[in-house]
Design a protein around this motif. Structure first.
Motif, PDB file in Angstrom:
ATOM      1  N   GLY A  33       0.801  -1.218   0.000  1.00 30.66           N
ATOM      2  CA  GLY A  33       0.000   0.000   0.000  1.00 30.66           C
ATOM      3  C   GLY A  33       0.832   1.265   0.000  1.00 30.66           C
ATOM      4  N   ILE A  34       2.160   1.122   0.141  1.00 31.75           N
ATOM      5  CA  ILE A  34       3.061   2.279   0.118  1.00 31.75           C
ATOM      6  C   ILE A  34       3.461   2.584  -1.321  1.00 31.75           C
ATOM      7  CG2 ILE A  34       5.348   3.112   0.779  1.00 31.75           C
ATOM      8  CD1 ILE A  34       3.454   3.183   3.074  1.00 31.75           C
ATOM      9  N   GLU A  35       3.583   3.860  -1.632  1.00 33.13           N
ATOM     10  CA  GLU A  35       4.092   4.315  -2.926  1.00 33.13           C
ATOM     11  C   GLU A  35       5.403   5.065  -2.726  1.00 33.13           C
ATOM     12  OE1 GLU A  35       0.007   5.124  -5.518  1.00 33.13           O
ATOM     13  OE2 GLU A  35       1.194   6.801  -4.762  1.00 33.13           O
ATOM     14  N   ILE A  36       6.351   4.832  -3.612  1.00 28.38           N
ATOM     15  CA  ILE A  36       7.609   5.586  -3.637  1.00 28.38           C
ATOM     16  C   ILE A  36       7.581   6.469  -4.874  1.00 28.38           C
ATOM     17  CG2 ILE A  36      10.132   5.433  -3.768  1.00 28.38           C
ATOM     18  CD1 ILE A  36       9.811   2.597  -2.536  1.00 28.38           C
ATOM     19  N   HIS A  37       7.782   7.768  -4.680  1.00 29.22           N
ATOM     20  CA  HIS A  37       7.771   8.715  -5.790  1.00 29.22           C
ATOM     21  C   HIS A  37       9.156   9.352  -5.910  1.00 29.22           C
ATOM     22  CE1 HIS A  37       3.347   8.685  -6.225  1.00 29.22           C
ATOM     23  NE2 HIS A  37       3.343   8.546  -4.905  1.00 29.22           N
ATOM     24  N   ALA A  38       9.695   9.367  -7.115  1.00 26.98           N
ATOM     25  CA  ALA A  38      10.994   9.983  -7.369  1.00 26.98           C
ATOM     26  C   ALA A  38      10.945  10.693  -8.718  1.00 26.98           C
ATOM     27  CB  ALA A  38      12.106   8.936  -7.357  1.00 26.98           C
ATOM     28  N   THR A  39      11.711  11.755  -8.833  1.00 24.05           N
ATOM     29  CA  THR A  39      11.781  12.533 -10.071  1.00 24.05           C
ATOM     30  C   THR A  39      13.238  12.676 -10.475  1.00 24.05           C
ATOM     31  OG1 THR A  39       9.797  13.796  -9.464  1.00 24.05           O
ATOM     32  CG2 THR A  39      11.209  14.724 -11.185  1.00 24.05           C
ATOM     33  N   PHE A  40      13.528  12.462 -11.757  1.00 24.88           N
ATOM     34  CA  PHE A  40      14.896  12.643 -12.234  1.00 24.88           C
ATOM     35  C   PHE A  40      14.927  13.611 -13.406  1.00 24.88           C
ATOM     36  CE2 PHE A  40      13.411   8.987 -14.750  1.00 24.88           C
ATOM     37  CZ  PHE A  40      13.835   9.303 -16.027  1.00 24.88           C
ATOM     38  N   MET A  62      12.326  16.449 -17.153  1.00 21.97           N
ATOM     39  CA  MET A  62      12.171  15.725 -15.902  1.00 21.97           C
ATOM     40  C   MET A  62      11.102  14.653 -16.059  1.00 21.97           C
ATOM     41  SD  MET A  62      12.659  18.390 -12.757  1.00 21.97           S
ATOM     42  CE  MET A  62      11.246  19.413 -13.176  1.00 21.97           C
ATOM     43  N   TYR A  63      11.324  13.516 -15.385  1.00 21.65           N
ATOM     44  CA  TYR A  63      10.406  12.386 -15.445  1.00 21.65           C
ATOM     45  C   TYR A  63      10.088  11.906 -14.033  1.00 21.65           C
ATOM     46  CZ  TYR A  63      11.564  12.236 -20.420  1.00 21.65           C
ATOM     47  OH  TYR A  63      11.750  12.561 -21.747  1.00 21.65           O
ATOM     48  N   ASN A  64       8.837  11.527 -13.826  1.00 16.13           N
ATOM     49  CA  ASN A  64       8.381  11.027 -12.532  1.00 16.13           C
ATOM     50  C   ASN A  64       8.346   9.507 -12.550  1.00 16.13           C
ATOM     51  OD1 ASN A  64       7.871  13.678 -11.537  1.00 16.13           O
ATOM     52  ND2 ASN A  64       5.969  13.707 -12.712  1.00 16.13           N
ATOM     53  N   VAL A  65       8.900   8.909 -11.523  1.00 18.58           N
ATOM     54  CA  VAL A  65       8.906   7.454 -11.365  1.00 18.58           C
ATOM     55  C   VAL A  65       8.123   7.106 -10.101  1.00 18.58           C
ATOM     56  CG1 VAL A  65      10.323   5.396 -11.011  1.00 18.58           C
ATOM     57  CG2 VAL A  65      11.121   7.222 -12.525  1.00 18.58           C
ATOM     58  N   THR A  66       7.187   6.175 -10.218  1.00 12.89           N
ATOM     59  CA  THR A  66       6.412   5.708  -9.074  1.00 12.89           C
ATOM     60  C   THR A  66       6.616   4.206  -8.922  1.00 12.89           C
ATOM     61  OG1 THR A  66       4.729   7.407  -9.463  1.00 12.89           O
ATOM     62  CG2 THR A  66       4.123   5.562  -8.026  1.00 12.89           C
ATOM     63  N   VAL A  67       6.986   3.784  -7.721  1.00 12.17           N
ATOM     64  CA  VAL A  67       7.099   2.362  -7.398  1.00 12.17           C
ATOM     65  C   VAL A  67       5.979   2.033  -6.418  1.00 12.17           C
ATOM     66  CG1 VAL A  67       8.533   0.545  -6.420  1.00 12.17           C
ATOM     67  CG2 VAL A  67       9.590   2.394  -7.741  1.00 12.17           C
ATOM     68  N   LEU A  68       5.037   1.204  -6.838  1.00 10.63           N
ATOM     69  CA  LEU A  68       3.922   0.807  -5.987  1.00 10.63           C
ATOM     70  C   LEU A  68       4.252  -0.509  -5.297  1.00 10.63           C
ATOM     71  CD1 LEU A  68       2.646   2.336  -8.654  1.00 10.63           C
ATOM     72  CD2 LEU A  68       0.504   1.715  -7.550  1.00 10.63           C
ATOM     73  N   CYS A  69       4.158  -0.514  -3.991  1.00 16.68           N
ATOM     74  CA  CYS A  69       4.363  -1.735  -3.214  1.00 16.68           C
ATOM     75  C   CYS A  69       3.007  -2.429  -3.071  1.00 16.68           C
ATOM     76  CB  CYS A  69       4.955  -1.409  -1.849  1.00 16.68           C
ATOM     77  SG  CYS A  69       6.524  -0.521  -1.920  1.00 16.68           S
ATOM     78  N   GLU A  70       2.762  -3.425  -3.906  1.00 16.62           N
ATOM     79  CA  GLU A  70       1.473  -4.115  -3.874  1.00 16.62           C
ATOM     80  C   GLU A  70       1.558  -5.313  -2.919  1.00 16.62           C
ATOM     81  OE1 GLU A  70       0.634  -4.875  -8.013  1.00 16.62           O
ATOM     82  OE2 GLU A  70      -0.078  -2.828  -8.314  1.00 16.62           O
ATOM     83  N   ASP A  71       0.566  -6.170  -2.940  1.00 18.19           N
ATOM     84  CA  ASP A  71       0.531  -7.286  -1.990  1.00 18.19           C
ATOM     85  C   ASP A  71       1.690  -8.250  -2.176  1.00 18.19           C
ATOM     86  OD1 ASP A  71      -1.720  -6.309  -0.782  1.00 18.19           O
ATOM     87  OD2 ASP A  71      -3.108  -7.514  -1.979  1.00 18.19           O
TER      88      ASP A  71
END
Length: 300
Positions: free
Chosen positions: A114-121, A185-194
């Protein structure tokens, strides 16, 4: 000749004098001595001209550096560190100064489904690779629980995902890396699913997911490798997904001063519900210049 040349004549005087006048001016010297002296002076002249050209090249190089710095800082308007959870007193915080505008690693993370990691490069053409890594620790050895490696052209425009317990890489899973444009710039999202990580670049998911090979809750550090030639990560956050930010068991307690002139609210709020992952505590402060510090704390 208006003025006789001597050993004290300047380089300009010697270089502007004709051969005939030069020999007349040094008639009291032997021909070999005259020739040697002229050669030495002309050597000094050449060295002076080379030094001038080198100085001009250095000035031009510094001008380009300043121009590139201005372009990179204008393309990254907000370098503020926004980690969802950071250990109090930790020195591992990102800087938003013009001299150090790369985001540092994020420590003390606590990841759950349920946690999301957001990063921009900020992408710079020519960099070979850059990556985002979730790191765990086992038997005092840190390793990559999830290695998200971006490899733009000419390395294949590919994303490589893998793990490396005991410093040994396991089976990698690849996905296509969209074509990146220099300076954007680009947005990267890592979704921590089940049971897996799902990755999104801007608004599009990559075609493959990556299963949990090691416990998600063991991840303690998010490590960034920036790449080269000015390519860099400029922001990093982790937070619950919108679907889990307000779990059914959450309780809302509100205390608010009537206005900025009102007395401060009470020092503490007693919660009837235990805090759980995904709950949010919000507070607002009215700042007065000269105050040394003000804090918000959770206590049992």
């Amino acid at each position: 000749m208006s003025k006789s040349l001597t050993y004290f004549s300047t380089v300009e005087e010697v270089s502007s004098t004709s051969d005939e006048d030069l020999r007349e001016g040094f008639g009291f010297l032997s021909p070999d001595t005259v020739v040697n002296y002229v050669m030495e002076l002309r050597k000094k002249l050449r060295l002076t001209e080379e030094a001038k050209e080198a100085a001009e090249r250095e000035v031009e190089r510094l001008r380009r550096l300043v121009k590139d710095k201005e372009a990179s800082t204008s393309a990254v308007p907000n370098l503020t560190y926004t980690g969802y959870s950071q250990e109090p007193g930790s020195s591992n915080q990102a800087s938003n100064s013009l001299d150090n505008n790369k985001i540092n690693n994020l420590h003390f993370v606590k990841l759950l489904p349920g946690i999301e990691i957001h990063a921009t490069f900020l992408f710079k053409k020519g960099t070979e690779k850059f990556n985002l890594n979730l790191m765990s620790e086992k038997d005092s050895q840190k390793f990559y629980t999830f290695h998200l490696d971006f490899r733009p052209y000419p390395l294949g425009n590919v994303i490589v995902m893998n793990t490396n317990p005991a410093k040994s890489w396991e089976r990698e899973i690849r996905a296509e890396l969209p074509q990146l444009v220099n300076g954007r710039m680009y947005n990267v999202t890592v979704l921590c699913e089940d049971k897996q990580f799902r990755v999104k670049i801007n608004d599009n998911y990559i075609e493959n997911t990556f299963p949990y090979r090691y416990p998600l809750q063991d991840v303690a550090v998010i490590k960034l490798n920036h790449g080269s030639l000015g390519n860099k990560w400029v922001s990093l956050t982790w937070q619950p997904t919108k679907a889990t930010q307000n779990p059914p068991s959450s309780a809302e307690v509100v205390k608010e001063a009537a206005s900025c002139d009102s007395p401060p609210i009470n020092n503490s709020i007693n919660l009837d519900t235990k805090l759980q992952p995904g709950m949010k505590i919000s507070a607002r402060a009215f700042f007065k210049k000269g105050t040394k510090k003000f804090t918000i704390k959770n206590s049992r």
